[in-house]
Design a protein around this motif. Structure first.
Motif, short mmCIF file in Angstrom:
data_model
loop_
_atom_site.label_atom_id
_atom_site.label_comp_id
_atom_site.label_asym_id
_atom_site.label_seq_id
_atom_site.Cartn_x
_atom_site.Cartn_y
_atom_site.Cartn_z
N SER A 18 0.83 -1.20 0.00
CA SER A 18 0.00 0.00 0.00
C SER A 18 0.87 1.26 0.00
N LYS A 19 1.89 1.27 0.85
CA LYS A 19 2.78 2.42 0.91
C LYS A 19 3.53 2.60 -0.40
N SER A 20 3.92 1.51 -1.04
CA SER A 20 4.64 1.59 -2.32
C SER A 20 3.76 2.21 -3.39
N ILE A 21 2.48 1.78 -3.46
CA ILE A 21 1.55 2.33 -4.45
C ILE A 21 1.30 3.80 -4.17
N ASN A 22 1.15 4.15 -2.91
CA ASN A 22 0.95 5.57 -2.56
C ASN A 22 2.17 6.42 -2.92
N THR A 23 3.37 5.83 -2.78
CA THR A 23 4.60 6.54 -3.16
C THR A 23 4.61 6.81 -4.65
N ILE A 24 4.24 5.79 -5.44
CA ILE A 24 4.20 5.96 -6.90
C ILE A 24 3.15 7.00 -7.28
N GLU A 25 1.97 6.94 -6.62
CA GLU A 25 0.89 7.89 -6.89
C GLU A 25 1.35 9.31 -6.55
N ALA A 26 2.07 9.45 -5.43
CA ALA A 26 2.56 10.77 -5.00
C ALA A 26 3.57 11.32 -6.01
N HIS A 27 4.40 10.43 -6.57
CA HIS A 27 5.38 10.86 -7.57
C HIS A 27 4.70 11.38 -8.82
N PHE A 28 3.65 10.63 -9.28
CA PHE A 28 2.96 11.06 -10.50
C PHE A 28 2.18 12.35 -10.28
N LYS A 29 1.78 12.61 -9.04
CA LYS A 29 1.05 13.84 -8.74
C LYS A 29 2.01 15.02 -8.54
N GLY A 30 3.34 14.69 -8.50
CA GLY A 30 4.36 15.73 -8.38
C GLY A 30 4.70 16.13 -6.97
N SER A 31 4.11 15.44 -5.98
CA SER A 31 4.40 15.80 -4.59
C SER A 31 5.63 15.10 -4.04
N LEU A 32 6.24 14.20 -4.86
CA LEU A 32 7.43 13.47 -4.41
C LEU A 32 8.38 13.34 -5.58
N SER A 33 9.65 13.72 -5.36
CA SER A 33 10.64 13.67 -6.44
C SER A 33 10.95 12.23 -6.82
N GLY A 34 11.50 12.07 -8.03
CA GLY A 34 11.82 10.74 -8.52
C GLY A 34 12.85 10.03 -7.66
N GLU A 35 13.85 10.75 -7.21
CA GLU A 35 14.90 10.13 -6.41
C GLU A 35 14.38 9.66 -5.06
N MET A 36 13.55 10.50 -4.44
CA MET A 36 12.98 10.13 -3.15
C MET A 36 12.03 8.94 -3.29
N LYS A 87 12.18 6.57 -5.55
CA LYS A 87 12.99 5.36 -5.76
C LYS A 87 13.56 4.84 -4.43
N ASN A 88 14.06 5.77 -3.63
CA ASN A 88 14.65 5.37 -2.35
C ASN A 88 13.60 4.73 -1.43
N GLN A 89 12.41 5.37 -1.42
CA GLN A 89 11.33 4.82 -0.58
C GLN A 89 10.90 3.44 -1.09
N LEU A 90 10.77 3.31 -2.41
CA LEU A 90 10.36 2.01 -3.00
C LEU A 90 11.38 0.92 -2.66
N LEU A 91 12.67 1.25 -2.76
CA LEU A 91 13.71 0.28 -2.44
C LEU A 91 13.62 -0.13 -0.97
N GLU A 92 13.39 0.86 -0.11
CA GLU A 92 13.28 0.57 1.33
C GLU A 92 12.09 -0.36 1.60
N TYR A 93 10.94 -0.04 0.96
CA TYR A 93 9.73 -0.85 1.17
C TYR A 93 9.92 -2.27 0.63
N ILE A 94 10.57 -2.36 -0.52
CA ILE A 94 10.79 -3.69 -1.13
C ILE A 94 11.68 -4.54 -0.23
N LEU A 95 12.73 -3.93 0.32
CA LEU A 95 13.62 -4.68 1.22
C LEU A 95 12.87 -5.15 2.47
N ILE A 96 11.98 -4.29 2.99
CA ILE A 96 11.18 -4.67 4.17
C ILE A 96 10.25 -5.83 3.82
#
Length: 582
Positions: free
Chosen positions: A40-58, A60-69
């Motif tokens: 859920s957090k990963s999808i929200n991160t992607i949604e936030a990126h497409f809405k422009g509220s989260l930079s691409g680098e941030m 990616k970092n969040q997605l990597l963190e969530y995937i490792l968890i």
């Protein structure tokens, strides 16, 4: 589940392993719940990126963190799941082991009448198939039951915390499922019982067919037996299909209800997403939750089936465990047996047939004496030997051993002092040496061969390709009738007991071999109390006393010389056998 209470003592015995297993089960389910939340957090991160509220680098970092968890939680969940199986499933095997031993031990203590009333195939099925069904309750049912309970306890509150409306509609189908399972489980219980009863019937039929294969072939009954097997197989198919049809309702119903839950998640969640009440990640999270519930909900039906089968099987097991042996060892201390035997007005009636085998029989055998018991078939000769070994208790009167009532002797001491050769010589599917060693567990090869020579079977044994290491077929089918009898005699001789009981054990040997064996027995049983049941005068002519039985009463009593001087059964039998020999 009242029948299954019987195995609660085993749960208490292995409570610590079960506790650890349950704790590990809870940890495994808790770690499995990490994944939906971080998806859920990963999808929200992607949604936030497409809405422009989260930079691409941030992002990616969040997605990597969530995937490792997610990966770490999955690995830990897998590890704990492995450990869970290693504890709880192992406990079920321990329970199976203990229960089989309990049933087998109980079988051994039940009296001979029990085995006359129950078929061997049925006994075998209860100690194999039925206990296997109970094991499933003691292992997989607990394991998957705890998984399901843990998941519901953790997941349902979590769902209501995150999205109460979606959670409510998602869980609506579950009460309906519970009612359906309750109704279907009652039918499963009845049909499971019928299936287990059929398996007992099939086991009995096949066991008897294989044991009596020589008779089947001799009478050319193969086609009839095959048709009987086909009829049994047809009955079994119908019985099993009746059960399978009921079981077949579980998974379709569950998948239907889970599908309805998914539709509710998408429809209700979609509306709330449009209204801005929930994020897209929550909808994805709930779809994962629903699918996580698919197996636990589905397993409820399977667990119900396991419990119902186990209840039916344990009920069949308890039916025998509740039967109490009629022959009970009432004396715990060791009581040495010298060999004096006294019957005082003994009468005995078989419970299963209500036939009076002995009526008011009285006689005394001094320690070290040899007594021959002769009479027509059904006169009660073998019954006397069974009563001496206390395989049955008398209906009235009293038996005394060494002037002590037989019930006041330690049962193990009594039977340890007896070497018995039954009328129907029974040999185990083992080597000839081990069959003889059955009379003395630590017997050396030299002792085995010496007693085989006394039983006049040594020459036959060494003539086999593997000699004493020859493995016999079931019930000693490899040997002839006379060879089986002589191996049984060797088994009794090697025990060197104080009392010998020979039940017509020379009926299958020729007169010359019989004479040689009798001479050897006379030497071996010197100063030993010996009872010899026979139809032949030759077996008893050298006895200290001869009893002639007729319809359960003593007709004549005396030595060979005494009985041969008076008209009666013994003299006529002697003359008949003498003329036949000539």
């Amino acid at each position: 589940m009242k029948e299954l209470r019987h195995i609660n003592k085993y749960f208490k015995k292995y409570w610590f392993k079960l506790f650890i297993g349950i704790l590990i089960t809870i940890l495994a389910r808790v770690f499995s719940l990490v994944m939906p939340s971080y998806v859920s957090k990963s999808i929200n991160t992607i949604e936030a990126h497409f809405k422009g509220s989260l930079s691409g680098e941030m992002a990616k970092n969040q997605l990597l963190e969530y995937i490792l968890i997610i990966i770490g939680a999955a690995l830990l969940s897998g590890l704990f799941t492995f450990l869970m199986r290693q504890t709880i499933i192992n406990v079920s095997r321990y329970i199976e082991y203990d229960l089989k031993n309990e049933v087998f031990d109980h079988y051994q203590f039940l009296n001979l009448g029990f085995y006359k009333k129950n078929r061997i195939g049925d006994l075998m099925n209860r100690i194999s198939e039925d206990i296997t069904q109970v094991r499933m309750y003691g292992g997989p049912a607990i394991m998957y039951g705890m998984q399901t309970l843990t998941l519901f306890v953790c997941l349902v509150p979590l769902m209501f915390i995150k999205a109460p409306t979606i959670a409510f509609y998602t869980l609506v189908p579950l009460p309906i499922l519970s009612v359906l399972i309750y109704q279907i489980s009652k039918i499963i219980h009845k049909r499971s019982t019928r299936v287990q009863e059929y398996l007992s019937t099939l086991s009995t039929f096949t066991q008897e067919s294989f044991s009596g294969i020589s008779v089947i072939k001799a009478y050319n009954l193969e086609d009839k037996v095959n048709s009987d097997v086909m009829a049994l197989a047809q009955e079994g198919k119908e019985t099993s299909m009746d059960l399978a049809k009921v079981n077949a309702w579980f998974f379709p119903l569950m998948l239907l209800l889970i599908g309805i839950s998914n539709v509710f998640v998408i429809y209700i969640g979609g509306q709330q997403y449009i209204n801005g009440e929930v994020s897209l990640g929550v909808i994805a999270e709930f779809i994962l939750y629903v699918n996580m519930l698919t197996w636990p909900v589905a397993v409820v039906g399977w667990l119900t089936s396991i419990v119902q089968r186990a209840e039916a099987s344990q009920g069949r097991i308890n039916e025998f465990l509740k039967q109490r042996p009629t022959i009970v060892n009432e004396v715990m201390e060791i009581t040495p047996v010298r060999g004096k035997i006294e019957f005082k007005n003994v009468s005995f009636t078989y419970e299963d047939t209500n036939i009076e085998a002995l009526h008011n029989v009285s006689f005394t055998v001094e320690a070290g004496q040899t007594v021959a018991i002769l009479g027509k078939t059904g006169s009660g000769k073998s019954t006397i030997l069974d009563l001496v070994a206390r395989l049955y208790d008398v209906s009235s009167g009293e038996i005394r051993i060494d002037d002590t009532p037989i019930k006041e002797l330690n049962l193990n001491s009594l039977r340890s002092a007896i070497g018995a050769v039954p009328q129907d010589a029974f040999l185990f599917s083992d080597t000839i040496a081990n069959n003889i060693r059955f009379g003395k567990e630590d017997a050396k090869q030299a002792e085995i061969e010496a007693t085989a020579k006394e039983a006049v079977v040594h020459e036959n044994i060494v003539g086999f390709t593997n000699g004493y290491h020859t493995v016999l077929g079931e019930r000693g089918i490899t040997l002839s009738g006379g060879q089986k009898q002589r191996v049984s005699i060797a088994r009794a001789l090697i025990k060197n007991p104080n009392i010998y009981l020979f039940d017509d054990c020379l009926s299958a040997v020729d007169t010359e071999t019989e004479e040689e064996i009798l001479q050897n027995l006379k030497k071996a049983s010197a100063e030993k109390t010996t009872l010899i049941v026979s139809h032949r005068v030759s077996s008893g002519k050298n006895a200290d006393k001869i009893l002639i039985l007729d319809q359960g009463t003593i007709l004549q009593e005396g030595t060979h010389e005494e009985l041969n001087t008076m008209d009666g059964y013994y003299k006529q039998l002697y003359l008949d056998q003498l003329s036949t020999k000539d």
